[in-house]
Design a protein around this motif. Structure first.
Motif, PDB file in Angstrom:
ATOM      1  N   ASN A  97      12.399  15.887   7.806  1.00 35.00           N
ATOM      2  CA  ASN A  97      12.292  17.054   8.683  1.00 35.00           C
ATOM      3  C   ASN A  97      12.430  16.613  10.140  1.00 35.00           C
ATOM      4  N   PRO A  98      13.570  16.909  10.803  1.00 36.34           N
ATOM      5  CA  PRO A  98      13.752  16.498  12.199  1.00 36.34           C
ATOM      6  C   PRO A  98      12.706  17.073  13.143  1.00 36.34           C
ATOM      7  N   ALA A  99      12.075  18.185  12.777  1.00 38.55           N
ATOM      8  CA  ALA A  99      11.032  18.762  13.629  1.00 38.55           C
ATOM      9  C   ALA A  99       9.847  17.812  13.743  1.00 38.55           C
ATOM     10  N   ILE A 100       9.521  17.127  12.640  1.00 40.72           N
ATOM     11  CA  ILE A 100       8.421  16.141  12.670  1.00 40.72           C
ATOM     12  C   ILE A 100       8.813  14.983  13.572  1.00 40.72           C
ATOM     13  N   VAL A 101      10.084  14.570  13.479  1.00 41.54           N
ATOM     14  CA  VAL A 101      10.570  13.468  14.311  1.00 41.54           C
ATOM     15  C   VAL A 101      10.450  13.840  15.788  1.00 41.54           C
ATOM     16  N   ALA A 102      10.867  15.062  16.116  1.00 39.78           N
ATOM     17  CA  ALA A 102      10.823  15.509  17.510  1.00 39.78           C
ATOM     18  C   ALA A 102       9.397  15.492  18.053  1.00 39.78           C
ATOM     19  N   ALA A 103       8.442  15.866  17.204  1.00 37.05           N
ATOM     20  CA  ALA A 103       7.041  15.949  17.647  1.00 37.05           C
ATOM     21  C   ALA A 103       6.449  14.579  17.947  1.00 37.05           C
ATOM     22  N   ARG A 104       7.060  13.525  17.426  1.00 36.64           N
ATOM     23  CA  ARG A 104       6.481  12.182  17.590  1.00 36.64           C
ATOM     24  C   ARG A 104       6.993  11.462  18.834  1.00 36.64           C
ATOM     25  N   LYS A 105       7.912  12.065  19.558  1.00 41.84           N
ATOM     26  CA  LYS A 105       8.332  11.577  20.879  1.00 41.84           C
ATOM     27  C   LYS A 105       8.787  10.120  20.855  1.00 41.84           C
ATOM     28  N   LEU A 106       9.744   9.832  19.982  1.00 37.73           N
ATOM     29  CA  LEU A 106      10.332   8.495  19.937  1.00 37.73           C
ATOM     30  C   LEU A 106      11.132   8.218  21.205  1.00 37.73           C
ATOM     31  N   ASP A 107      11.391   6.951  21.446  1.00 39.99           N
ATOM     32  CA  ASP A 107      12.228   6.529  22.568  1.00 39.99           C
ATOM     33  C   ASP A 107      13.283   5.586  22.011  1.00 39.99           C
ATOM     34  N   ALA A 108      14.308   5.295  22.791  1.00 43.26           N
ATOM     35  CA  ALA A 108      15.357   4.361  22.349  1.00 43.26           C
ATOM     36  C   ALA A 108      15.777   3.489  23.517  1.00 43.26           C
ATOM     37  N   TYR A 109      15.686   2.166  23.324  1.00 45.04           N
ATOM     38  CA  TYR A 109      16.147   1.201  24.311  1.00 45.04           C
ATOM     39  C   TYR A 109      17.403   0.542  23.727  1.00 45.04           C
ATOM     40  N   LEU A 110      18.485   0.525  24.486  1.00 43.48           N
ATOM     41  CA  LEU A 110      19.783   0.074  23.973  1.00 43.48           C
ATOM     42  C   LEU A 110      20.195  -1.231  24.637  1.00 43.48           C
ATOM     43  N   TYR A 111      20.882  -2.117  23.856  1.00 47.14           N
ATOM     44  CA  TYR A 111      21.119  -3.464  24.392  1.00 47.14           C
ATOM     45  C   TYR A 111      22.423  -4.124  23.931  1.00 47.14           C
ATOM     46  N   TYR A 112      23.348  -3.374  23.324  1.00 48.26           N
ATOM     47  CA  TYR A 112      24.567  -4.032  22.835  1.00 48.26           C
ATOM     48  C   TYR A 112      25.679  -2.994  22.743  1.00 48.26           C
ATOM     49  N   VAL A 113      26.845  -3.330  23.306  1.00 46.96           N
ATOM     50  CA  VAL A 113      28.000  -2.429  23.296  1.00 46.96           C
ATOM     51  C   VAL A 113      29.122  -3.095  22.510  1.00 46.96           C
ATOM     52  N   LEU A 114      29.713  -2.356  21.542  1.00 48.05           N
ATOM     53  CA  LEU A 114      30.825  -2.878  20.735  1.00 48.05           C
ATOM     54  C   LEU A 114      31.985  -1.888  20.755  1.00 48.05           C
ATOM     55  N   GLY A 115      33.174  -2.398  20.602  1.00 44.87           N
ATOM     56  CA  GLY A 115      34.352  -1.537  20.530  1.00 44.87           C
ATOM     57  C   GLY A 115      35.612  -2.325  20.824  1.00 44.87           C
ATOM     58  N   GLU A 116      36.744  -1.649  20.709  1.00 41.29           N
ATOM     59  CA  GLU A 116      38.034  -2.321  20.894  1.00 41.29           C
ATOM     60  C   GLU A 116      38.464  -2.368  22.350  1.00 41.29           C
TER      61      GLU A 116
END
Length: 666
Positions: A208-227
């Motif tokens: 249930n994405p609503a439960i996910v939204a309520a938990r206030k996750l964060d995302a720290y990003l550190y790697y870029v890939l591509g051509e």
């Protein structure tokens, strides 16, 4: 034990820890202990190649695949990094890189965030897919859940991003949200998350994405890939990603020599404790993409990167006193009261001492300087004493109490158990209130009241046991402070609705020692009514699958107490369900008696929980892992590859939905 037996034992143990960590998100050992065991196995396998096994834990990346999500192939494998806890290994990595490249190079130092890995795919600037690390080659599509994370942009900013680009990073639960979430779970008597990493992993696997939204996750990003990346350096590409609106940590540093690296490690070993999220080490990467390509990869990890892990966080502080708490089962828990100290991002004032044996082993004295570790634990623990800091002014030796701190009853310690108990279960206030709190929880009777309400009702004299709840009147409730007519009626409605809760949950709600949800269900399905269970002998109880001597004796002891029988009769008179319903019994059979099932994959006709219920209704048994005792694997779409391989090795038959449904119809 022979070398071969040592290797096989380590493989078995590490596979179990892999399962606990990646699948259950519930590790039972620290990362450092795991890495030590893995290194031990690697060394044994290297010295004895004759025992090579392609399925060894050393040959694969652990899996966190959830069976409810679509599995997606990674365009670029998500390999793990080599880990070390030694600065000497960092030096070896640097010098090895220098020899291999034989030209000047830079190292980018970053913090290693302690969350769950994620891969974000953007096409024409739009987020099209978010995939977990999985087994390194494929993972779960959790796009709907990741879109609830506010720090993840759904569209990139600017116009200089590639047509297609992959951004990798870590999904995290900040410390403040972790504490809030665990407090909520504790109030609901749900299992607490061990640490923010497991909380983040468990949240991403929510349906249930609503439960996910309520938990206030964060995302720290550190790697870029591509051509077609904008820069030819790792650092340059992350700076570009920052411009695109992605959350790139601002703690990266370009290191030009070994001293720069060690300065970075030493600084963040202390300063990371002030960060809002959990970290467990440093990641070092060669900056140039050309040089990364020249260095290449081993079978499991890149040669151009290494992770240095911090030791488990430890702090030294003063032991001011020891208090003893009484739980709802009467178990006595000793708690150390400490001089407040900062540890793993939070102020620690208390630490668990577990039991009398632990206290004796530590040789604790009031006033001692003690070492406290969090190391992935929910509650900090004392791991040692600084005996050199002892002075002549040291206080008394800490000894376990002999009487209940609440009611004064002499404590007992059952043979073979580490815990002491207060046997006065009918007169000890914390036990009485604890049983009422357990009775009303969502997984039991689901009555709309919390610990504060239980406390108020107990202190007012309205509720002294669970049966008293059903005698409450609106006037009783409105006589309490802060209670209005609406809240009083809501509680009475909740009590009325609880009378339809099925028998197995009523049995669990009674709070019989050692009778958890699973045991309650098994007892209910074996004895069908409270009367049959009350009159069951010890021999009849232990004859039930998975009911051992300890559980059987506890059930017999509970119903032998006339006070408990009176409470049951009062609950029966109020209309609670004291037998398995006729509808459930009508659907029961012995068609699957003696058979053990493992369920894997996703299904179209029924949910996994519905299939588990069907198996139990027809006399079968559910289990989570494949073994020689498994009769069948009920397989749906996207069955886990590990289960498939193990089934083939053990000769376990795999059946699908239609075949299973025919088995229970015959």
């Amino acid at each position: 034990m022979s070398v071969k037996e040592q290797i096989e034992a380590l493989r078995s143990e590490l596979e179990q820890h892999n399962y606990n960590y990646y699948v259950l998100s519930a590790p039972t050992i620290s990362d450092q202990e795991f890495d030590k065991k893995m290194k031990e196995l690697q060394d044994l396998e290297a010295a004895h190649p004759e025992y090579y096994d392609p399925d060894s834990p050393t040959q694969r990346v652990g899996s966190d695949l959830s069976k409810e999500f679509e599995q997606v192939q990674h365009r670029y494998p998500m390999l793990s990094l080599g880990n070390t806890y030694s600065e000497e290994d960092v030096r070896d990595f640097y010098e090895r890189t220098a020899r291999s490249l034989n030209e000047p190079f830079e190292i980018v130092a970053e913090l290693k965030y302690d969350g769950t890995s994620i891969s974000l795919w953007y096409e024409k600037g739009r987020l099209v897919r978010a995939v977990t690390r999985g087994d390194g080659t494929k993972g779960d599509d959790v796009t709907a859940n990741v879109k609830t994370i506010r720090s993840v942009p759904l569209r990139l900013r600017g116009n200089d991003y590639p047509e297609e680009v992959e951004i990798r990073g870590e999904v995290l639960l900040p410390w403040a949200e972790f504490d809030r979430l665990n407090k909520e779970r504790e109030e609901q008597e749900e299992p607490l998350f061990a640490n923010p990493r497991n909380a983040a992993s468990g949240t991403l696997k929510q349906q249930n994405p609503a439960i996910v939204a309520a938990r206030k996750l964060d995302a720290y990003l550190y790697y870029v890939l591509g051509e077609h990346l904008p820069a030819d350096t790792h650092y340059g590409n992350l700076e570009a990603a920052r411009r695109w609106g992605l959350k790139i940590p601002d703690v990266m540093k370009i290191c030009h020599n070994l001293q720069d690296i060690f300065d970075y490690i030493h600084y963040w070993d202390t300063e990371r404790k002030n960060l809002p999220v959990a970290t467990d080490g440093i990641v070092l990467k060669v900056n140039s993409l050309r040089q990364q390509k020249n260095l290449g990869f081993t079978a499991k990890s890149p040669r151009w990167a290494i992770a240095y892990k911090f030791q488990a966080e430890r702090a030294e502080t003063r032991l001011n006193s020891v208090s003893f708490q009484v739980g709802r089962t009467g178990a006595i828990t000793p708690v150390a009261n400490l001089e407040p100290v900062l540890l793993a991002g939070t102020i620690v004032k208390r630490a668990s001492l577990h039991n009398a044996d632990i206290i004796e082993g530590l040789d604790l004295h009031i006033g001692d300087q003690v070492y406290v570790e969090k190391g992935g634990e929910i509650i900090p623990k004392i791991v040692g004493v600084n005996t050199e800091a002892r002075t002549m002014m040291i206080g008394d030796k800490v000894r376990f109490i002999t009487r209940c701190p609440e009611c004064g009853t002499p404590l007992v310690r059952p043979e073979g158990e580490a815990a002491h108990y207060c046997p006065n279960d009918s007169g000890c206030p914390p036990q009485i209130k604890g049983r009422i709190e357990h009775f009303v929880t969502r997984r039991a009777m689901n009555i709309n009241m919390g610990p504060e309400t239980v406390e108020d009702l107990y202190e007012a004299g309205w509720v002294k046991n669970v049966a008293d709840l059903y005698d409450l009147k609106i006037t009783d409730l409105m006589s309490l402070e802060r209670w209005a007519e609406k809240s009083a009626r809501n509680l009475l409605n909740s009590l009325r609705e609880s009378k339809s809760v099925p028998f197995e949950r009523v049995l669990y709600a009674l709070g019989i020692r050692y009778v958890g949800e699973t045991v309650a269900k098994r007892l209910a399905m074996s004895f069908h009514s409270i009367d049959e269970l009350m009159h069951a002998s010890f021999e009849q109880l232990v004859a039930v699958d998975e009911i051992g001597d300890r559980i059987a004796q506890s059930v017999v002891t509970y119903f032998a107490d006339e006070r408990n029988r009176q409470i049951v009769e009062r609950l029966r008179a109020q209309g609670l369900q004291m037998a398995v319903s006729e509808a459930v019994l009508a659907n029961r059979s012995d068609r699957l008696k003696g058979l053990t099932f493992v369920i894997s994959g996703t299904f179209s006709q029924h949910s996994r929980d519905e299939y588990k219920t069907m198996i139990e209704q027809h006399g079968g048994k559910n289990t989570g892992s494949v073994s020689g005792k498994t009769s069948y694997i009920l397989a749906g779409e996207n069955m886990g590859p590990a289960k498939l391989e193990k089934a083939a090795k053990l000769g376990v038959r795999i059946i699908h939905e239609d075949e299973f449904l025919k088995m229970i119809e015959e």
